[in-house]
Every structure is written in C-alpha cells, then in structure tokens.
Design an enzyme around this catalytic site. Sequence first.
Site, PDB file in Angstrom:
ATOM      1  N   ARG A   1       0.797  -1.266  -0.087  1.00 48.59           N
ATOM      2  CA  ARG A   1       0.037  -0.060  -0.071  1.00 48.59           C
ATOM      3  C   ARG A   1       0.778   1.174   0.093  1.00 48.59           C
ATOM      4  NH1 ARG A   1      -4.331  -0.002   4.442  1.00 48.59           N
ATOM      5  NH2 ARG A   1      -2.660   0.742   5.929  1.00 48.59           N
TER       6      ARG A   1
ATOM      7  N   LYS B   1      -2.823   6.557   2.044  1.00 45.81           N
ATOM      8  CA  LYS B   1      -2.720   7.278   3.319  1.00 45.81           C
ATOM      9  C   LYS B   1      -1.768   8.309   3.301  1.00 45.81           C
ATOM     10  CE  LYS B   1      -3.117   4.535   7.260  1.00 45.81           C
ATOM     11  NZ  LYS B   1      -4.471   4.479   7.485  1.00 45.81           N
TER      12      LYS B   1
ATOM     13  N   GLU C   1     -16.736   5.973   4.515  1.00 47.73           N
ATOM     14  CA  GLU C   1     -16.210   5.216   5.694  1.00 47.73           C
ATOM     15  C   GLU C   1     -16.161   6.420   6.959  1.00 47.73           C
ATOM     16  OE1 GLU C   1     -11.721   4.951   5.530  1.00 47.73           O
ATOM     17  OE2 GLU C   1     -11.983   5.958   3.617  1.00 47.73           O
TER      18      GLU C   1
HETATM   19  C1  LIG Z   1      -5.538   3.878   7.809  1.00 54.81           C
HETATM   20  C2  LIG Z   1      -7.073   4.066   7.452  1.00 54.81           C
HETATM   21  C3  LIG Z   1      -8.021   2.975   7.589  1.00 54.81           C
HETATM   22  C4  LIG Z   1      -7.549   1.465   7.996  1.00 54.81           C
HETATM   23  O1  LIG Z   1      -6.951   0.903   7.290  1.00 54.81           O
HETATM   24  P1  LIG Z   1      -6.040  -0.556   8.063  1.00 54.81           P
HETATM   25  O2  LIG Z   1      -5.247  -0.919   7.250  1.00 54.81           O
HETATM   26  O3  LIG Z   1      -7.286  -1.454   8.207  1.00 54.81           O
HETATM   27  O4  LIG Z   1      -5.672   0.147   9.028  1.00 54.81           O
HETATM   28  C5  LIG Z   1      -9.380   3.364   7.410  1.00 54.81           C
HETATM   29  N1  LIG Z   1      -9.430   4.756   6.816  1.00 54.81           N
HETATM   30  C6  LIG Z   1      -8.668   5.577   6.746  1.00 54.81           C
HETATM   31  C7  LIG Z   1      -9.058   6.815   6.301  1.00 54.81           C
HETATM   32  C8  LIG Z   1      -7.280   5.174   7.116  1.00 54.81           C
HETATM   33  O5  LIG Z   1      -6.490   6.197   7.086  1.00 54.81           O
END
Ligand SMILES: *Cc1c(COP(=O)(O)O)cnc(C)c1O
Length: 319
Positions: free
Chosen positions: A64, A166, A202
């Site tokens: 990722r 991210k 989300e």
């Molecule tokens: C990091 C993150 C998640 C969750 O991702 P994981 O890999 O399961 O920790 C969900 N939404 C956002 C906006 C994030 O930054």
Amino acid sequence: MYLMKCSQEDGFIAEGQLNPYGNLELSPASGALNYGQGIFEGMKVFRRDDGRIFLFRPDQNAQRLKIGAERMCMPSPSVSQFIDAVKQTAIANKRWIPPPGKGSLYIRPLLLGSGPILGVSPSLEYMFVIYASPVGYYFKEGSSPLNLCVEEEFDRASRGGTGGIKTISNYGPALRPLIQAKSKGFSDVLYLDSVNGKYIEEVSSCNIFIVKGNTISTPPVKGTILPGVTRKSVMEIARNLGYNVEERLIPVSELLEADEVFGTGTAVVVAPVGTITYRGKRIEYRTGENSVSKRLSSTYVAIQNGLIEDKNGWMVEIN
Ligand SMILES: *Cc1c(COP(=O)(O)O)cnc(C)c1O
C-alpha cells in the site's frame, strides 16, 4: 526510530539505520512541510504468552505504501526493505510491547519529501522514518459501541483525489468535522460520497460494514475509500465463517434496515457501532456477545494472538 534517506534519482538504495528517538532534521522548504508530499502507514506488533513477537500482514502495508508513493511522485522502499525496517524497529523497541491482552506496539512508518522545493514539483530528497508507541484501545470507550453521526456538511474524499491512499494530508481536513461531532457527544462521523451525498463511504479513520441477516456488506474501494488491511482481512474471515460478503454501493437509507454496523481498522480492529444519527433520527444496532461483529472481532484477535490456527499465514514472526 528507523531512518533511511535517498535522492529522487537513486531511490532507496542505501541502508537505513536505527537512531535514538528524536526530532528529524528537514528543510523548512521541504515538500512534506510545504505541499503535503508524504504518506504514512500504521501496523501493530503483538507479544504472545510464550514471549514470541509477531506482525500482522506487513506485506500489505508495504504494498500500500508503494501505491501511495507512486500517486505522490515519491520513490519508495521495496517490500522487503519495508518489512526488514519494520522488524528492526520492533526489535529495538521490544521492551515497549505490552504483555498479551494489554495492547500492542503501534508502528508508524512515514515516507516524506524532505528536500527543499519551492516550486510545485516533487522533492529531490526523501526520508523513510519508522517510530513506535505502545497502545491500548483506540476509542476512549474501550470496546463499548461507537455512536456515529452521518456527516452531510463535509466530505472526506473526492473523485480523483487522494482518499484511497494514506497521505499525510488526509487527516488535517477531517479534524473539524470530528471535533464538531465529538462536541455533540458522538464518537466519530460517517462520511458520504462527495458526488451524490448518498452512499456511505467510511468513518474518519476506519472502514465501515453493515450486517443484514447472513450478509455482510461494505462499500467498494474505488479511490475515495482507504483500502484497509483490516477491512480486507475481515472480509476473508467472514467468508470463512460462512457469511455472504458483498462489496457494493450502500445507500445511506440502508442504515435504517441494518441489523448491525461495525468499523474496521488497525487501531480499532473491529469496532461495533451502537447507534447512527442521520438527519436527527437515531438508529440503534445490535451489539454485544451474540453479534456478528463480536464473532468477527474474537476470531480476528484470536488469530493475532495465536489462539487459533493462522490458516492464511498472516502472522509474521520477528526474530
Ligand atoms: C488507515 C485507514 C483505515 C484503516 O486501514 P487499516 O489498514 O485497516 O488500518 C481506514 N480509513 C482511513 C481513512 C485510514 O487512514
């Protein structure tokens, strides 16, 4: 903390080093500070009863990071460099890993445009940094259910934007809606898609699922939703437990009919949602011992703690 540097030209060829935790030295004109050219990751290290320590699917975070780096015009460490660096950081901080059942060591990798760049252009120098911190439960309520409100004023991500990676600039704009929701007594907000304002996307920092009968649904990750490692793993666990798992657009109106709602993320793991407030109407959901989210969460945590067989080979031991 771990630190590895490189130029844009060469990429990450030189070895990184462990340094005492402390401030970073980077140009005031750096791409990260001025233009948000940076991405991060989040993962956990678990200690077991026998003292052995493990990572959960570190390859997923490594991949990722690579995808995010490409979007942000940054060189990135290879998957093996990433995993090796995370392992070194975990070992160096071993004494900070909480005992089994008490929490975990949260690992935060950061990839930053560190070199000066006044014009709008990719930085010529980069830093890959990893630091760590022991953590307990993410939400203050511990494992008590979340109370969400549907956010209709602010959007988290837009089509063609960076909501699917991210980037370090994703959370700054999400603070206002979060603080506003908290001041009204909610735990967090549930964002809708920015085009129609109709489909659930989300929560600030975790993915969302709804449960209806034997079917578990979550919105598809198509650029505006962060492709969570927990989301992906929970879907696999749910399929193995015999649930029907769907990735599809979920209109906000379906929240009225759902039996359960839960969030997923490395920090929160599987977080049950007790209520969602939408346009002044408060909808309640099943939570607790007989819920689907509890079953998924117990299975997930049992795999991470080595209490049930890790059939998928997700746990990576750190020696
Ligand atoms: C990091 C993150 C998640 C969750 O991702 P994981 O890999 O399961 O920790 C969900 N939404 C956002 C906006 C994030 O930054």
